[in-house]
Design a protein around this motif. Structure first.
Motif, PDB file in Angstrom:
ATOM      1  N   ARG A 145       0.953  -1.282   0.099  1.00 20.65           N
ATOM      2  CA  ARG A 145      -0.136  -0.071   0.054  1.00 20.65           C
ATOM      3  C   ARG A 145       0.844   1.111   0.179  1.00 20.65           C
ATOM      4  O   ARG A 145       0.358   2.032  -0.659  1.00 20.65           O
ATOM      5  N   LYS A 146       2.133   1.256   0.733  1.00 23.68           N
ATOM      6  CA  LYS A 146       2.868   2.313   0.984  1.00 23.68           C
ATOM      7  C   LYS A 146       3.619   2.602  -0.203  1.00 23.68           C
ATOM      8  O   LYS A 146       3.766   3.802  -0.739  1.00 23.68           O
ATOM      9  N   VAL A 147       4.424   1.579  -0.786  1.00 17.20           N
ATOM     10  CA  VAL A 147       5.307   1.967  -1.695  1.00 17.20           C
ATOM     11  C   VAL A 147       5.014   1.529  -3.176  1.00 17.20           C
ATOM     12  O   VAL A 147       5.448   2.081  -4.263  1.00 17.20           O
ATOM     13  N   THR A 148       4.166   0.389  -3.233  1.00 18.12           N
ATOM     14  CA  THR A 148       3.890  -0.135  -4.608  1.00 18.12           C
ATOM     15  C   THR A 148       2.671   0.380  -5.226  1.00 18.12           C
ATOM     16  O   THR A 148       2.583   0.792  -6.319  1.00 18.12           O
ATOM     17  N   ALA A 149       1.379   0.616  -4.262  1.00 13.57           N
ATOM     18  CA  ALA A 149       0.243   1.284  -4.979  1.00 13.57           C
ATOM     19  C   ALA A 149       0.524   2.416  -5.775  1.00 13.57           C
ATOM     20  O   ALA A 149      -0.263   2.631  -6.634  1.00 13.57           O
ATOM     21  N   PRO A 150       1.296   3.587  -5.267  1.00 17.23           N
ATOM     22  CA  PRO A 150       1.262   4.727  -5.821  1.00 17.23           C
ATOM     23  C   PRO A 150       1.910   4.522  -7.314  1.00 17.23           C
ATOM     24  O   PRO A 150       1.668   5.569  -8.081  1.00 17.23           O
ATOM     25  N   LEU A 151       2.277   3.273  -7.775  1.00 14.74           N
ATOM     26  CA  LEU A 151       2.624   3.001  -9.296  1.00 14.74           C
ATOM     27  C   LEU A 151       1.331   3.298 -10.129  1.00 14.74           C
ATOM     28  O   LEU A 151       1.696   3.398 -11.405  1.00 14.74           O
ATOM     29  N   VAL A 152       0.480   2.661  -9.439  1.00 15.50           N
ATOM     30  CA  VAL A 152      -0.890   2.901 -10.395  1.00 15.50           C
ATOM     31  C   VAL A 152      -1.161   4.377 -11.019  1.00 15.50           C
ATOM     32  O   VAL A 152      -1.291   4.289 -12.133  1.00 15.50           O
ATOM     33  N   ASP A 153      -1.057   5.129 -10.090  1.00  8.67           N
ATOM     34  CA  ASP A 153      -1.235   6.627 -10.457  1.00  8.67           C
ATOM     35  C   ASP A 153      -0.010   7.048 -11.486  1.00  8.67           C
ATOM     36  O   ASP A 153      -0.177   7.558 -12.424  1.00  8.67           O
ATOM     37  N   TYR A 154       1.168   6.435 -11.101  1.00  7.72           N
ATOM     38  CA  TYR A 154       2.260   6.946 -12.021  1.00  7.72           C
ATOM     39  C   TYR A 154       2.145   6.253 -13.446  1.00  7.72           C
ATOM     40  O   TYR A 154       2.389   6.994 -14.267  1.00  7.72           O
ATOM     41  N   TYR A 155       1.805   4.908 -13.571  1.00  7.02           N
ATOM     42  CA  TYR A 155       1.348   4.664 -14.923  1.00  7.02           C
ATOM     43  C   TYR A 155       0.068   4.951 -15.556  1.00  7.02           C
ATOM     44  O   TYR A 155      -0.069   5.270 -16.843  1.00  7.02           O
ATOM     45  N   ASP A 156      -0.830   5.734 -14.595  1.00  9.13           N
ATOM     46  CA  ASP A 156      -2.334   6.108 -15.208  1.00  9.13           C
ATOM     47  C   ASP A 156      -1.781   7.521 -15.820  1.00  9.13           C
ATOM     48  O   ASP A 156      -2.243   7.789 -16.895  1.00  9.13           O
ATOM     49  N   ARG A 157      -0.893   8.179 -15.198  1.00 11.04           N
ATOM     50  CA  ARG A 157      -0.481   9.632 -15.782  1.00 11.04           C
ATOM     51  C   ARG A 157       0.463   9.345 -17.043  1.00 11.04           C
ATOM     52  O   ARG A 157       0.394  10.062 -18.102  1.00 11.04           O
ATOM     53  N   ALA A 158       1.107   8.048 -17.156  1.00 13.07           N
ATOM     54  CA  ALA A 158       1.834   7.878 -18.573  1.00 13.07           C
ATOM     55  C   ALA A 158       1.028   7.361 -19.519  1.00 13.07           C
ATOM     56  O   ALA A 158       1.220   7.203 -20.701  1.00 13.07           O
ATOM     57  N   GLY A 159      -0.322   7.048 -19.149  1.00 13.45           N
ATOM     58  CA  GLY A 159      -1.420   6.859 -20.197  1.00 13.45           C
ATOM     59  C   GLY A 159      -1.449   5.579 -20.430  1.00 13.45           C
ATOM     60  O   GLY A 159      -1.897   4.944 -21.655  1.00 13.45           O
ATOM     61  N   ILE A 160      -0.651   4.289 -19.940  1.00 16.91           N
ATOM     62  CA  ILE A 160      -0.602   3.107 -20.280  1.00 16.91           C
ATOM     63  C   ILE A 160      -1.351   2.119 -19.128  1.00 16.91           C
ATOM     64  O   ILE A 160      -1.264   0.761 -19.377  1.00 16.91           O
ATOM     65  N   LEU A 161      -1.939   2.777 -18.269  1.00 13.51           N
ATOM     66  CA  LEU A 161      -2.695   2.025 -17.181  1.00 13.51           C
ATOM     67  C   LEU A 161      -3.892   1.281 -17.648  1.00 13.51           C
ATOM     68  O   LEU A 161      -4.767   1.838 -18.383  1.00 13.51           O
ATOM     69  N   LYS A 162      -4.131  -0.196 -17.314  1.00 13.69           N
ATOM     70  CA  LYS A 162      -5.484  -0.489 -17.634  1.00 13.69           C
ATOM     71  C   LYS A 162      -5.937  -1.195 -16.195  1.00 13.69           C
ATOM     72  O   LYS A 162      -5.188  -2.107 -15.578  1.00 13.69           O
ATOM     73  N   ARG A 163      -7.167  -0.917 -15.870  1.00 13.40           N
ATOM     74  CA  ARG A 163      -7.542  -1.619 -14.546  1.00 13.40           C
ATOM     75  C   ARG A 163      -8.371  -2.738 -14.865  1.00 13.40           C
ATOM     76  O   ARG A 163      -9.433  -2.847 -15.669  1.00 13.40           O
ATOM     77  N   ILE A 164      -7.928  -3.954 -14.213  1.00 10.50           N
ATOM     78  CA  ILE A 164      -8.785  -5.024 -14.469  1.00 10.50           C
ATOM     79  C   ILE A 164      -9.497  -5.604 -13.079  1.00 10.50           C
ATOM     80  O   ILE A 164      -8.733  -5.734 -12.041  1.00 10.50           O
ATOM     81  N   ASP A 165     -10.725  -5.950 -13.274  1.00 11.49           N
ATOM     82  CA  ASP A 165     -11.377  -6.512 -12.072  1.00 11.49           C
ATOM     83  C   ASP A 165     -11.035  -7.931 -12.072  1.00 11.49           C
ATOM     84  O   ASP A 165     -11.161  -8.757 -12.926  1.00 11.49           O
ATOM     85  N   GLY A 166     -10.108  -8.276 -10.679  1.00  7.98           N
ATOM     86  CA  GLY A 166      -9.582  -9.599 -10.527  1.00  7.98           C
ATOM     87  C   GLY A 166     -10.401 -10.406  -9.654  1.00  7.98           C
ATOM     88  O   GLY A 166      -9.779 -11.302  -9.225  1.00  7.98           O
ATOM     89  N   ASP A 167     -11.502  -9.886  -9.433  1.00  9.03           N
ATOM     90  CA  ASP A 167     -12.529 -10.708  -8.488  1.00  9.03           C
ATOM     91  C   ASP A 167     -13.427 -11.827  -9.490  1.00  9.03           C
ATOM     92  O   ASP A 167     -14.208 -11.388 -10.390  1.00  9.03           O
ATOM     93  N   GLY A 168     -12.901 -13.180  -9.484  1.00  7.87           N
ATOM     94  CA  GLY A 168     -13.590 -14.072 -10.365  1.00  7.87           C
ATOM     95  C   GLY A 168     -12.635 -15.271 -10.725  1.00  7.87           C
ATOM     96  O   GLY A 168     -11.622 -15.232 -10.012  1.00  7.87           O
ATOM     97  N   SER A 169     -13.092 -16.027 -11.569  1.00  8.77           N
ATOM     98  CA  SER A 169     -12.362 -17.071 -11.833  1.00  8.77           C
ATOM     99  C   SER A 169     -11.187 -17.034 -12.684  1.00  8.77           C
ATOM    100  O   SER A 169     -10.930 -15.808 -13.329  1.00  8.77           O
TER     101      SER A 169
END
Ligand code: AMP
Length: 185
Positions: A145-169
């Motif tokens: 949560r502290k050091v890795t989760a901020p990378l979500v924003d970092y890659y979102d700003r770079a325009g290459i992030l895709k959010r995937i719903d991981g709840d499922g088979s």
């Protein structure tokens, strides 16, 4: 195709990376696996790595980055790769960007596999890895949560992030990933 998988420990990055690797015929590069291999060799660096991994701490950037760069420079990575477990902090993300720029091999997409907290803890407890004790699991989640989760924003700003719903088979999640990648192509 060069992909990065992001997501908390237990989000299913490893399983999805294995499936995507088969589908696209490109290697699954897991820094956790590469580090565990070094630990098994019981070299001096392997022993240093064990001290971090067994406490649920991140292994130092210099060690992890060197191992990662050696791996992505191997011939089988020339047509692409799927990174699982790297980068894990901002320093590693900057390092990766520069290393791949030097190789003229930019990342195509970053997949953030999102799952509810409860699911993650159940999965980790059922995994039976030596570094999966309740205490190290809690610690790894805190670090995430502290050091890795901020990378979500970092890659979102770079325009290459895709959010995937991981709840499922496993198959459902793979299908969501493929659909989301098809939108990029
Ligand atoms: P994983 O198999 O991805 O869950 O990684 C297992 C352990 O290896 C982690 O808890 C860390 O101690 C270490 N590790 C894996 N990848 C990295 C990384 N990119 N940076 C630092 N430590 C890592």
């Amino acid at each position: 195709m060069r992909l990065i998988l992001l997501g908390t420990p237990g989000a299913g990055k490893g399983e999805q990376a294995t499936r995507l690797s088969k589908k696209f015929g490109i290697p699954h590069v897991s820094t956790g696996e590469l580090l565990r291999r070094e630990m098994e060799e019981r070299t001096p660096v392997g022993r240093r790595i064990s001290e971090f991994v067994n406490r649920g701490e991140l292994v130092s950037d210099d060690i992890t980055q060197a191992i990662l760069e050696d791996r992505v420079r191997e011939a089988d990575c020339a047509s692409g790769f799927i990174l699982d477990g790297f980068p894990r902090n901002r320093h590693q993300a900057d390092f990766l960007k520069e290393a791949l720029q030097r190789m003229e091999a930019p990342v195509d997409a970053v997949l953030n596999i999102e799952v509810p907290d409860g699911t993650v803890i159940d999965r980790l407890i059922n995994r039976h890895r030596t570094d999966d004790t309740p205490e190290t699991i809690r610690h790894r989640l805190r670090i995430y949560r502290k050091v890795t989760a901020p990378l979500v924003d970092y890659y979102d700003r770079a325009g290459i992030l895709k959010r995937i719903d991981g709840d499922g088979s496993l198959e459902e999640v793979t299908q969501r990933i493929l659909k989301s990648l098809a939108r990029t192509a």
